[in-house]
Design an enzyme around this catalytic site. Structure first.
Site, PDB file in Angstrom:
ATOM      1  N   HIS A 171      -5.725   2.706   0.937  1.00  0.00           N
ATOM      2  CA  HIS A 171      -5.036   3.900   1.437  1.00  0.00           C
ATOM      3  C   HIS A 171      -5.786   4.589   2.588  1.00  0.00           C
ATOM      4  O   HIS A 171      -5.200   4.953   3.603  1.00  0.00           O
ATOM      5  CB  HIS A 171      -4.831   4.920   0.318  1.00  0.00           C
ATOM      6  CG  HIS A 171      -4.204   4.339  -0.921  1.00  0.00           C
ATOM      7  ND1 HIS A 171      -3.249   3.350  -0.890  1.00  0.00           N
ATOM      8  CD2 HIS A 171      -4.393   4.610  -2.237  1.00  0.00           C
ATOM      9  CE1 HIS A 171      -2.884   3.053  -2.131  1.00  0.00           C
ATOM     10  NE2 HIS A 171      -3.564   3.796  -2.954  1.00  0.00           N
ATOM     11  N   GLU A 203      -8.024  14.251  -5.653  1.00  0.00           N
ATOM     12  CA  GLU A 203      -7.133  14.369  -6.815  1.00  0.00           C
ATOM     13  C   GLU A 203      -7.781  15.253  -7.869  1.00  0.00           C
ATOM     14  O   GLU A 203      -9.015  15.263  -7.988  1.00  0.00           O
ATOM     15  CB  GLU A 203      -6.917  12.995  -7.451  1.00  0.00           C
ATOM     16  CG  GLU A 203      -6.210  12.002  -6.580  1.00  0.00           C
ATOM     17  CD  GLU A 203      -6.032  10.677  -7.305  1.00  0.00           C
ATOM     18  OE1 GLU A 203      -5.017  10.520  -7.988  1.00  0.00           O
ATOM     19  OE2 GLU A 203      -6.918   9.822  -7.198  1.00  0.00           O
ATOM     20  N   LYS A 216     -11.846  11.679  -7.506  1.00  0.00           N
ATOM     21  CA  LYS A 216     -11.037  12.082  -8.658  1.00  0.00           C
ATOM     22  C   LYS A 216     -11.672  13.306  -9.305  1.00  0.00           C
ATOM     23  O   LYS A 216     -12.868  13.546  -9.144  1.00  0.00           O
ATOM     24  CB  LYS A 216     -10.990  10.936  -9.665  1.00  0.00           C
ATOM     25  CG  LYS A 216     -10.112   9.785  -9.171  1.00  0.00           C
ATOM     26  CD  LYS A 216      -9.537   8.982 -10.313  1.00  0.00           C
ATOM     27  CE  LYS A 216      -8.676   7.842  -9.826  1.00  0.00           C
ATOM     28  NZ  LYS A 216      -7.301   8.241  -9.510  1.00  0.00           N
ATOM     29  N   ASP A 225       0.920  -1.139   0.000  1.00  0.00           N
ATOM     30  CA  ASP A 225       0.000   0.000   0.000  1.00  0.00           C
ATOM     31  C   ASP A 225       0.954   1.181   0.000  1.00  0.00           C
ATOM     32  O   ASP A 225       1.563   1.486   1.030  1.00  0.00           O
ATOM     33  CB  ASP A 225      -0.873   0.005   1.261  1.00  0.00           C
ATOM     34  CG  ASP A 225      -1.872   1.135   1.208  1.00  0.00           C
ATOM     35  OD1 ASP A 225      -1.463   2.246   0.819  1.00  0.00           O
ATOM     36  OD2 ASP A 225      -3.038   0.922   1.528  1.00  0.00           O
ATOM     37  N   HIS A 226       1.123   1.805  -1.157  1.00  0.00           N
ATOM     38  CA  HIS A 226       2.239   2.754  -1.255  1.00  0.00           C
ATOM     39  C   HIS A 226       2.065   3.946  -0.313  1.00  0.00           C
ATOM     40  O   HIS A 226       3.026   4.645  -0.019  1.00  0.00           O
ATOM     41  CB  HIS A 226       2.491   3.175  -2.708  1.00  0.00           C
ATOM     42  CG  HIS A 226       1.539   4.189  -3.237  1.00  0.00           C
ATOM     43  ND1 HIS A 226       0.287   3.885  -3.670  1.00  0.00           N
ATOM     44  CD2 HIS A 226       1.664   5.528  -3.409  1.00  0.00           C
ATOM     45  CE1 HIS A 226      -0.320   4.978  -4.091  1.00  0.00           C
ATOM     46  NE2 HIS A 226       0.502   5.994  -3.946  1.00  0.00           N
TER      47      HIS A 226
HETATM   48  C1  BG6 Z   1      -3.331   4.535  -6.489  1.00  0.00           C
HETATM   49  C2  BG6 Z   1      -4.663   4.546  -7.191  1.00  0.00           C
HETATM   50  O1  BG6 Z   1      -3.249   3.454  -5.607  1.00  0.00           O
HETATM   51  O2  BG6 Z   1      -3.188   5.733  -5.763  1.00  0.00           O
HETATM   52  C3  BG6 Z   1      -4.768   5.755  -8.090  1.00  0.00           C
HETATM   53  O3  BG6 Z   1      -4.801   3.361  -7.942  1.00  0.00           O
HETATM   54  C4  BG6 Z   1      -4.502   7.013  -7.324  1.00  0.00           C
HETATM   55  O4  BG6 Z   1      -6.037   5.827  -8.707  1.00  0.00           O
HETATM   56  C5  BG6 Z   1      -3.190   6.889  -6.567  1.00  0.00           C
HETATM   57  O5  BG6 Z   1      -4.402   8.072  -8.254  1.00  0.00           O
HETATM   58  C6  BG6 Z   1      -2.968   8.066  -5.661  1.00  0.00           C
HETATM   59  O6  BG6 Z   1      -1.670   7.975  -5.190  1.00  0.00           O
HETATM   60  P1  BG6 Z   1      -0.837   9.278  -4.864  1.00  0.00           P
HETATM   61  O7  BG6 Z   1       0.457   8.766  -4.326  1.00  0.00           O
HETATM   62  O8  BG6 Z   1      -0.706  10.041  -6.136  1.00  0.00           O
HETATM   63  O9  BG6 Z   1      -1.657  10.000  -3.848  1.00  0.00           O
END
Ligand code: BG6
Length: 502
Positions: free
Chosen positions: A252, A228, A352, A189-190
């Site tokens: 997230h 976003e 989004k 989960d980045h």
């Molecule tokens: C990803 C989603 O996990 O996270 C994307 O699949 C989203 O749709 C993105 O845009 C958002 O990540 P960050 O790091 O740009 O906030």
């Protein structure tokens, strides 16, 4: 969270990226690996093997990698370091589904290379492919001996989404647990690799100011926002199957909620932190009572203008059905039903194509009971702690103080910490951190299976009990999202805090 239970220093590294020609590899992984190697944070003996289906040789791949790194690196790129980095990069054309021989050949190649290394090698497989390939690839890796269950040097990093519901996530997990032990699996989960998300533990447990107040006695509500300006871009086919619930909420947003609401762990070792996160997710109230569904607002973006540019509606995006009912926005009122948080609403929103792109957590403190007795203090805003995750990283604390001058007048004061200005360009990107921690065998920045299980239960209870899609609201691209999200808070006597990045 910050402890490493194994160093990467005396190791060599073989990193295999399945999905080597994909978007994630080019935008995130290659720039992250460049920084790690250029900064001396990867072993000298490192080989990066990008695996893709397209025919290409090493030189062709390196050329495309060079362009991607230059375009997406978080700082300027040093020509010499980049050349040095690219020497570590190889490309391998491989049909990773349906051609078992290709795995045999890869295993031969890996064994031959490992034998040349001085230090024992870590084999790290990064699955940056469509989720339908996760299970089959892991099965092939096991069947052809590329990973051995119980061998701590054999590790697999898996991108999200992990399943599309509880049943598919369980099935995938079974396939994975047949091949690997839990400690060999790194579910990404980045958001957990983002600096300010990692900072939540430090802020909460490193300050005598916050932890004693971190409960329903002193906190009025918490707001978790991740918005976003981007649309779904080229990922229409993926997004049609996931929508905002699977794309952002299940992972997230619930991870941020777990870190903000969990109890202090016994120590900061990975399992201790994850044990507490699981408990928080288990305490999350499910949507099994009708009134709970009133606290859910979903929307889908229509045409509009984002920062002066006209953009199409979601239904007009490539690979999106013209009558799609997939939500691109969600706002909800969640509750963590335990002794600490009883009665404190946790508002979550994400979408989004909104008017701004920002991720932040706002903790709104209760007003002092006695404050009403001082007319001078009337109308003063509450104390807020704002953890700014992006675009600007930092922390902001809103307090009230006397305005200078002879009159006794109050004003709002902001104590502002901007990590972005203090450490300009020096803050590693999430994927740098994630790859490094997987190399160190530190799983605290990755999700354990039971965290996912409870997150999926929450999503499932929402889908099963609330007919939320019958109330899908259209919002123009570039707007704040459906107004119903504002009304939801107004009906609670509150409002969203939109704190601008400073
Ligand atoms: C990803 C989603 O996990 O996270 C994307 O699949 C989203 O749709 C993105 O845009 C958002 O990540 P960050 O790091 O740009 O906030």
């Amino acid at each position: 969270m910050f402890q490493n239970n194994e160093g990467g220093g005396d190791r060599s590294l073989l990193l295999m990226i399945f999905g080597g020609t994909g978007d994630l590899t080019h935008r995130k992984l290659l720039p992250a690996l460049y920084h790690l190697l250029a900064d001396g944070r990867l072993p000298e003996e490192t080989s990066i093997i990008s695996i893709g289906r397209r025919p290409m040789d090493d030189e062709g791949y390196r050329e495309s990698a060079r362009k991607s790194i230059a375009a997406h690196s978080r700082t300027g790129v040093d020509g010499e370091r980049l050349c040095n980095f690219l020497r570590h990069v190889h490309y391998r054309q491989m049909e990773f589904i349906g051609e078992p021989d290709s795995y045999r050949e890869l295993e031969d190649w890996l064994s031959r290379n490992e034998a040349l290394y001085r230090a024992p090698a870590v084999r790290l497989f990064f699955l940056a492919v469509g989720p339908e390939h996760f299970g089959p690839i892991v099965e092939h890796l096991r069947a052809h001996g590329l990973v051995k269950k119980g061998n701590p040097a054999h590790r697999v990093m898996i991108e999200k989404p992990f399943g599309r519901d509880l049943a598919t996530a369980r099935a995938l997990n079974e396939t994975i647990s047949d091949a690997l032990e839990e400690k060999q699996v790194y579910r990404i989960d980045h958001y957990l690799g983002k600096e300010m998300i990692r900072n939540i533990l430090a802020i909460r447990f490193g300050n005598s100011l916050f932890e004693p107040l971190w409960n329903h006695h002193y906190i009025d509500n918490i707001q978790i926002t991740s918005t976003e300006t981007l649309g779904v871009e080229t990922r229409g086919d993926y997004y049609e199957k996931s929508g905002i619930l699977r794309d952002m909420l299940q992972n997230h947003l619930l991870q941020m909620l777990a870190l903000i609401t969990m109890e202090p762990p016994v120590d900061l070792m990975p399992e201790s932190v994850r044990d507490e996160k699981v408990k928080a997710l288990r305490s999350l109230r499910r949507f099994d009572q009708a009134p709970a569904c009133g606290g859910v607002v979903v929307g889908q973006y229509g045409r509009g203008s984002v920062r002066g540019v006209e953009v199409p509606a979601y239904r007009e995006e490539p690979k999106v059905a013209p009558d799609s009912n997939v939500p691109t926005y969600i706002a909800l009122r969640a509750s963590v039903d335990n002794f600490r948080w009883g009665g404190v609403p946790i508002y979550i929103r994400s979408g989004k194509r909104l008017d701004s792109g920002r991720t932040q957590i706002v903790v709104e403190f209760k007003r002092l009971a006695g404050v009403n007795f001082y007319p001078e203090f009337e109308g003063q805003p509450p104390n807020l702690l704002v953890i700014r995750v992006q675009p600007v990283e930092g922390m902001y604390f809103q307090i009230n103080a006397k305005r200078p001058g002879s009159e006794f007048q109050m004003e709002r004061v902001e104590l502002n910490y901007s990590q972005s200005s203090r450490y300009q360009g020096n803050v590693p990107e999430a994927y740098e951190q994630l790859i490094l921690e997987a190399l160190r065998a530190n799983s605290s920045l990755f999700t354990r299976w039971d965290e996912l299980e409870h997150s999926w239960r929450f999503i499932e209870s929402l889908e099963e009990n609330c007919e939320y899609l019958s109330n899908l609201l259209a919002y123009p691209a570039g707007s704040r999202g459906p107004e119903a999200a504002d009304r939801m808070l107004e009906s609670d006597g509150r409002h969203w805090w939109d704190i601008e990045a400073k």
